[in-house]
Design an enzyme around this catalytic site. Sequence first.
Site, PDB file in Angstrom:
ATOM      1  N   GLU A 175     -86.450 -47.366 -73.954  1.00  0.00           N
ATOM      2  CA  GLU A 175     -86.855 -48.753 -74.044  1.00  0.00           C
ATOM      3  C   GLU A 175     -88.037 -49.280 -74.541  1.00  0.00           C
ATOM      4  O   GLU A 175     -89.079 -48.875 -73.985  1.00  0.00           O
ATOM      5  CB  GLU A 175     -86.372 -49.123 -72.364  1.00  0.00           C
ATOM      6  CG  GLU A 175     -85.566 -50.369 -72.374  1.00  0.00           C
ATOM      7  CD  GLU A 175     -83.993 -50.027 -72.717  1.00  0.00           C
ATOM      8  OE1 GLU A 175     -83.832 -50.510 -73.932  1.00  0.00           O
ATOM      9  OE2 GLU A 175     -83.292 -49.466 -71.850  1.00  0.00           O
ATOM     10  N   SER A 226     -65.708 -68.303 -84.328  1.00  0.00           N
ATOM     11  CA  SER A 226     -65.928 -67.282 -83.255  1.00  0.00           C
ATOM     12  C   SER A 226     -65.196 -67.905 -82.125  1.00  0.00           C
ATOM     13  O   SER A 226     -65.131 -69.003 -81.839  1.00  0.00           O
ATOM     14  CB  SER A 226     -67.379 -66.976 -82.784  1.00  0.00           C
ATOM     15  OG  SER A 226     -67.300 -66.660 -81.630  1.00  0.00           O
ATOM     16  N   SER A 231     -75.875 -55.381 -76.205  1.00  0.00           N
ATOM     17  CA  SER A 231     -75.754 -55.746 -77.653  1.00  0.00           C
ATOM     18  C   SER A 231     -74.676 -56.190 -78.161  1.00  0.00           C
ATOM     19  O   SER A 231     -74.067 -55.835 -79.054  1.00  0.00           O
ATOM     20  CB  SER A 231     -76.132 -54.259 -78.101  1.00  0.00           C
ATOM     21  OG  SER A 231     -77.326 -54.498 -78.726  1.00  0.00           O
ATOM     22  N   SER A 240     -74.881 -58.696 -79.908  1.00  0.00           N
ATOM     23  CA  SER A 240     -75.347 -59.034 -81.160  1.00  0.00           C
ATOM     24  C   SER A 240     -75.275 -57.952 -82.332  1.00  0.00           C
ATOM     25  O   SER A 240     -74.846 -58.308 -83.284  1.00  0.00           O
ATOM     26  CB  SER A 240     -76.790 -59.591 -81.030  1.00  0.00           C
ATOM     27  OG  SER A 240     -77.510 -58.690 -80.449  1.00  0.00           O
ATOM     28  N   ASP A 258     -80.114 -51.232 -81.514  1.00  0.00           N
ATOM     29  CA  ASP A 258     -78.983 -51.533 -81.199  1.00  0.00           C
ATOM     30  C   ASP A 258     -77.945 -51.250 -82.273  1.00  0.00           C
ATOM     31  O   ASP A 258     -76.984 -50.954 -82.125  1.00  0.00           O
ATOM     32  CB  ASP A 258     -79.041 -52.868 -80.706  1.00  0.00           C
ATOM     33  CG  ASP A 258     -79.926 -53.299 -79.655  1.00  0.00           C
ATOM     34  OD1 ASP A 258     -80.241 -52.192 -78.769  1.00  0.00           O
ATOM     35  OD2 ASP A 258     -80.210 -54.496 -79.533  1.00  0.00           O
ATOM     36  N   TYR A 286     -90.054 -60.888 -74.801  1.00  0.00           N
ATOM     37  CA  TYR A 286     -89.947 -59.928 -75.866  1.00  0.00           C
ATOM     38  C   TYR A 286     -90.957 -59.841 -76.833  1.00  0.00           C
ATOM     39  O   TYR A 286     -91.572 -58.936 -77.105  1.00  0.00           O
ATOM     40  CB  TYR A 286     -88.550 -59.988 -76.610  1.00  0.00           C
ATOM     41  CG  TYR A 286     -88.125 -58.750 -77.162  1.00  0.00           C
ATOM     42  CD1 TYR A 286     -87.352 -57.754 -76.605  1.00  0.00           C
ATOM     43  CD2 TYR A 286     -88.549 -58.794 -78.310  1.00  0.00           C
ATOM     44  CE1 TYR A 286     -86.944 -56.793 -77.347  1.00  0.00           C
ATOM     45  CE2 TYR A 286     -88.020 -57.699 -79.218  1.00  0.00           C
ATOM     46  CZ  TYR A 286     -87.141 -56.497 -78.680  1.00  0.00           C
ATOM     47  OH  TYR A 286     -86.757 -55.322 -79.363  1.00  0.00           O
TER      48      TYR A 286
HETATM   49  C1  GLA Z   1     -83.266 -55.237 -77.132  1.00  0.00           C
HETATM   50  C2  GLA Z   1     -83.634 -55.060 -78.656  1.00  0.00           C
HETATM   51  C3  GLA Z   1     -83.976 -53.534 -79.115  1.00  0.00           C
HETATM   52  C4  GLA Z   1     -84.669 -52.827 -78.078  1.00  0.00           C
HETATM   53  C5  GLA Z   1     -84.359 -53.322 -76.608  1.00  0.00           C
HETATM   54  C6  GLA Z   1     -85.697 -52.435 -75.707  1.00  0.00           C
HETATM   55  O1  GLA Z   1     -82.084 -54.586 -76.920  1.00  0.00           O
HETATM   56  O2  GLA Z   1     -82.574 -55.550 -79.567  1.00  0.00           O
HETATM   57  O3  GLA Z   1     -84.088 -53.503 -80.392  1.00  0.00           O
HETATM   58  O4  GLA Z   1     -85.946 -53.111 -78.405  1.00  0.00           O
HETATM   59  O5  GLA Z   1     -84.601 -54.632 -76.403  1.00  0.00           O
HETATM   60  O6  GLA Z   1     -85.351 -51.374 -75.658  1.00  0.00           O
END
Ligand code: GLA
Length: 414
Positions: free
Chosen positions: A43, A77, A152, A154, A198, A250
């Site tokens: 992570e 969507s 994810s 996205s 992701d 982030y």
């Molecule tokens: C999010 C981001 C990834 C990664 C994780 C942390 O999911 O989209 O690219 O950095 O956080 O591991």
Amino acid sequence: MTATRTDSPSSAVAGAEDLFRTLTGSAPAGVWSAPGRANLIGEHTDYNDGFVLPFAIQHRTAAAARLRTDGRIRVASTFAPEPVEVALADLETLFPAGSRAARGRDAVPEWAAYPLGVAWALRALVPAWVAGTLPGMDLAIASEVPVGAGLSSSAAIEGAAGSALNALWGLDLDAVTLARAGRRAENEAVGAPTGIMDQMASMLGQADAAVFLDCRSLETRSIPLGFAEAGLEVLVIDTGVKHAHSTGGYGERRASCERGAAALGVAALRDVTPADLPRAAELLDPVDFRRVRHVVTEDQRVLDMVAALTADERSRGLPEDVIGDLLVASHASLRDDFEVSIPELDTAVDTALAHGAIGARMTGGGFGGAAIALVDRTLVAAVSEAVRAAFSARGFAEPHLFTVVPSAGPRRDA
Ligand code: GLA
């Protein structure tokens, strides 16, 4: 609680087809889907050129699509009441390269910046004269990947839209190129400074396996997991606390990592080993040092996890104690050194462990989202009950619990 098996049709496919018919009054030329992902371990290592070990999950996002003849792209969507339509030729103005979407983000709603950003990124991969000849497209998107849960959603949108555009535009791009286009959309069109984990997990997932990815070379290796055979389930504990990586924490974590790499004179934290940490402690302020220590030790944990999952001794069964210890150490490091956990995630992890989980950790970027727990099949109900009770006792919102199955990547569904 339900676990959809990997080969069952995705409810998102019918949802996307229905939405397409509502939007256009006719049937799509095809439907493509791509999965969300859970990260087993690794992570906040991806944007440090490090190692990750995610797997695609059975929840998918589908895009129903058909070419148009007027050079315009329309996206709809199930997340949003109104479709968004722009001329393909205007995408470059909407998302000026490298801008992190200063203009695009304001001009279209955020959900639409994902598929439109992918269209923009794909057009940029072909010569300008070819891009000028690409026909328009209608795209209808439906998803069963929980949004904001750290699974994810996205990347699943990017993968589904990218697969549809790739096929109907006849671009013949490979999975890694589509993953890179998805990341570019996310970074520059949406404005979330994320890494490539992701998109690679979604595009390269395989049933019953994790994707071991070197985020510097983008080389991948499929690592068989064998959880089902060992009687284990991956339980997702979605806290319901929404996060957004296009804002705040982030980006700050990423900046800390970049400062750390610069102070240590390396291109990325991937180049720092655990043996370098004492020197890092001298050079960095205490907060940046802890961020660096997380990334450096997490990279090592990914390598250790791959070694544990692929060791010769695997013939004698999964090394559950080693796997569990690595998951728990990863969570502690994210909580204490990287400081991206939240009380709900800590409660989920601690409670799962106290009720017999082999290992547990937050998954995804943090600041909300979900934890995963590796649990013997016979204990899933008891662990789930215990987590619900613990959340209730602490006054947290009720968590959403379900199991995920390591699943295959994108496909054409119709
Ligand atoms: C999010 C981001 C990834 C990664 C994780 C942390 O999911 O989209 O690219 O950095 O956080 O591991």
